[in-house]
Scaffold this motif. Structure first.
Motif, PDB file in Angstrom:
ATOM      1  N   THR A  21      10.153   1.988  -2.224  1.00 28.13           N
ATOM      2  CA  THR A  21      10.154   3.413  -1.895  1.00 28.13           C
ATOM      3  C   THR A  21       8.724   3.943  -1.975  1.00 28.13           C
ATOM      4  N   PRO A  22       8.439   5.055  -1.294  1.00 26.25           N
ATOM      5  CA  PRO A  22       7.083   5.619  -1.362  1.00 26.25           C
ATOM      6  C   PRO A  22       6.672   6.007  -2.784  1.00 26.25           C
ATOM      7  N   HIS A  23       7.600   6.579  -3.553  1.00 23.01           N
ATOM      8  CA  HIS A  23       7.256   7.006  -4.915  1.00 23.01           C
ATOM      9  C   HIS A  23       6.942   5.809  -5.810  1.00 23.01           C
ATOM     10  N   LEU A  24       7.710   4.743  -5.686  1.00 27.82           N
ATOM     11  CA  LEU A  24       7.412   3.550  -6.481  1.00 27.82           C
ATOM     12  C   LEU A  24       6.091   2.922  -6.050  1.00 27.82           C
ATOM     13  N   ALA A  25       5.773   2.974  -4.769  1.00 29.59           N
ATOM     14  CA  ALA A  25       4.495   2.436  -4.293  1.00 29.59           C
ATOM     15  C   ALA A  25       3.328   3.229  -4.872  1.00 29.59           C
ATOM     16  N   VAL A  26       3.460   4.560  -4.925  1.00 30.73           N
ATOM     17  CA  VAL A  26       2.400   5.392  -5.511  1.00 30.73           C
ATOM     18  C   VAL A  26       2.272   5.093  -6.999  1.00 30.73           C
ATOM     19  N   ARG A  27       3.384   5.031  -7.700  1.00 30.67           N
ATOM     20  CA  ARG A  27       3.337   4.731  -9.137  1.00 30.67           C
ATOM     21  C   ARG A  27       2.719   3.357  -9.395  1.00 30.67           C
ATOM     22  N   ASP A  57      -5.836  11.450  11.639  1.00 32.39           N
ATOM     23  CA  ASP A  57      -6.106  10.337  10.733  1.00 32.39           C
ATOM     24  C   ASP A  57      -4.835   9.584  10.342  1.00 32.39           C
ATOM     25  N   LEU A  58      -3.732  10.288  10.226  1.00 29.99           N
ATOM     26  CA  LEU A  58      -2.472   9.647   9.851  1.00 29.99           C
ATOM     27  C   LEU A  58      -1.828   9.097  11.113  1.00 29.99           C
ATOM     28  N   SER A  59      -1.618   7.805  11.130  1.00 30.68           N
ATOM     29  CA  SER A  59      -1.174   7.149  12.362  1.00 30.68           C
ATOM     30  C   SER A  59       0.340   7.205  12.523  1.00 30.68           C
ATOM     31  N   GLY A  60       0.807   8.301  13.079  1.00 29.10           N
ATOM     32  CA  GLY A  60       2.213   8.422  13.431  1.00 29.10           C
ATOM     33  C   GLY A  60       3.141   8.630  12.252  1.00 29.10           C
ATOM     34  N   SER A  61       4.358   8.234  12.457  1.00 31.54           N
ATOM     35  CA  SER A  61       5.393   8.510  11.462  1.00 31.54           C
ATOM     36  C   SER A  61       5.461   7.474  10.354  1.00 31.54           C
ATOM     37  N   ASN A  62       4.648   6.416  10.431  1.00 31.59           N
ATOM     38  CA  ASN A  62       4.725   5.403   9.386  1.00 31.59           C
ATOM     39  C   ASN A  62       3.749   5.654   8.240  1.00 31.59           C
ATOM     40  N   GLU A  63       3.034   6.788   8.242  1.00 28.08           N
ATOM     41  CA  GLU A  63       2.133   7.138   7.144  1.00 28.08           C
ATOM     42  C   GLU A  63       2.397   8.570   6.698  1.00 28.08           C
ATOM     43  N   LYS A  64       2.279   8.762   5.389  1.00 25.78           N
ATOM     44  CA  LYS A  64       2.505  10.078   4.799  1.00 25.78           C
ATOM     45  C   LYS A  64       1.626  10.200   3.557  1.00 25.78           C
ATOM     46  N   VAL A  65       1.240  11.419   3.214  1.00 25.94           N
ATOM     47  CA  VAL A  65       0.406  11.651   2.035  1.00 25.94           C
ATOM     48  C   VAL A  65       1.267  12.270   0.935  1.00 25.94           C
ATOM     49  N   TYR A  66       1.125  11.726  -0.265  1.00 23.51           N
ATOM     50  CA  TYR A  66       1.820  12.235  -1.441  1.00 23.51           C
ATOM     51  C   TYR A  66       0.778  12.664  -2.461  1.00 23.51           C
ATOM     52  N   THR A  67       1.136  13.645  -3.278  1.00 23.24           N
ATOM     53  CA  THR A  67       0.217  14.139  -4.299  1.00 23.24           C
ATOM     54  C   THR A  67       0.878  14.054  -5.674  1.00 23.24           C
ATOM     55  N   LEU A  68       0.079  13.769  -6.679  1.00 22.92           N
ATOM     56  CA  LEU A  68       0.565  13.716  -8.057  1.00 22.92           C
ATOM     57  C   LEU A  68       0.465  15.101  -8.675  1.00 22.92           C
ATOM     58  N   THR A  69       1.498  15.509  -9.390  1.00 24.92           N
ATOM     59  CA  THR A  69       1.472  16.820 -10.027  1.00 24.92           C
ATOM     60  C   THR A  69       0.598  16.829 -11.281  1.00 24.92           C
ATOM     61  N   LYS A  88       4.122   2.709   5.650  1.00 22.69           N
ATOM     62  CA  LYS A  88       5.345   1.915   5.682  1.00 22.69           C
ATOM     63  C   LYS A  88       5.158   0.767   6.670  1.00 22.69           C
ATOM     64  N   ILE A  89       5.345  -0.441   6.165  1.00 20.39           N
ATOM     65  CA  ILE A  89       5.275  -1.641   6.992  1.00 20.39           C
ATOM     66  C   ILE A  89       6.596  -2.365   6.827  1.00 20.39           C
ATOM     67  N   GLY A  90       7.401  -2.338   7.883  1.00 19.57           N
ATOM     68  CA  GLY A  90       8.744  -2.897   7.784  1.00 19.57           C
ATOM     69  C   GLY A  90       9.564  -2.039   6.844  1.00 19.57           C
ATOM     70  N   PHE A  91      10.095  -2.658   5.804  1.00 19.78           N
ATOM     71  CA  PHE A  91      10.852  -1.893   4.807  1.00 19.78           C
ATOM     72  C   PHE A  91      10.054  -1.678   3.523  1.00 19.78           C
ATOM     73  N   LEU A  92       8.799  -2.126   3.503  1.00 24.06           N
ATOM     74  CA  LEU A  92       7.949  -1.977   2.318  1.00 24.06           C
ATOM     75  C   LEU A  92       6.982  -0.811   2.489  1.00 24.06           C
ATOM     76  N   HIS A  93       6.579  -0.216   1.364  1.00 25.03           N
ATOM     77  CA  HIS A  93       5.635   0.896   1.340  1.00 25.03           C
ATOM     78  C   HIS A  93       4.406   0.474   0.535  1.00 25.03           C
TER      79      HIS A  93
END
Length: 101
Positions: A21-27, A57-69, A88-93
């Motif tokens: 998941t994106p959150h686990l990848a950031v952590r 800069d963000l290449s389409g729908s497979n990239e997103k920016v997250y911020t830490l609180t 996101k590459i395949g099912f991995l983040h």
């Protein structure tokens, strides 16, 4: 031999889970950067501002920016490591530090 297969299988499974998941990848990224406390206790939110500012800069729908609180503070520059780009590459983040907004 069974011991090595078990160890390798466990490492592969851990990698898949930590990038599922994106959150686990950031952590995971924050933890590997050397900030385990921030990785475990900080909240993660979608960075809507970056979505509209950096559309080229963000290449389409497979990239997103997250911020830490509660971002960690880098000791050398005293800067906050707040934003992370998740691709996101395949099912991995996969997450990497993106800089300040």
């Amino acid at each position: 031999m069974k011991k090595w297969i078990g160890i390798i299988s466990t490492l592969i499974l851990m990698f898949l889970i930590l990038h599922s998941t994106p959150h686990l990848a950031v952590r995971t990224s924050v933890f590997v950067m050397g900030y385990p406390a921030a990785a475990l206790k900080s909240g993660i939110a979608d960075d809507v501002f970056q979505k509209y500012v950096d559309t080229d800069d963000l290449s389409g729908s497979n990239e997103k920016v997250y911020t830490l609180t509660e971002p960690p503070v880098e000791e050398a520059t005293q800067g906050q490591l707040r934003n992370y780009r998740v691709k996101k590459i395949g099912f991995l983040h996969f997450a990497e530090y993106y800089g300040e907004g």
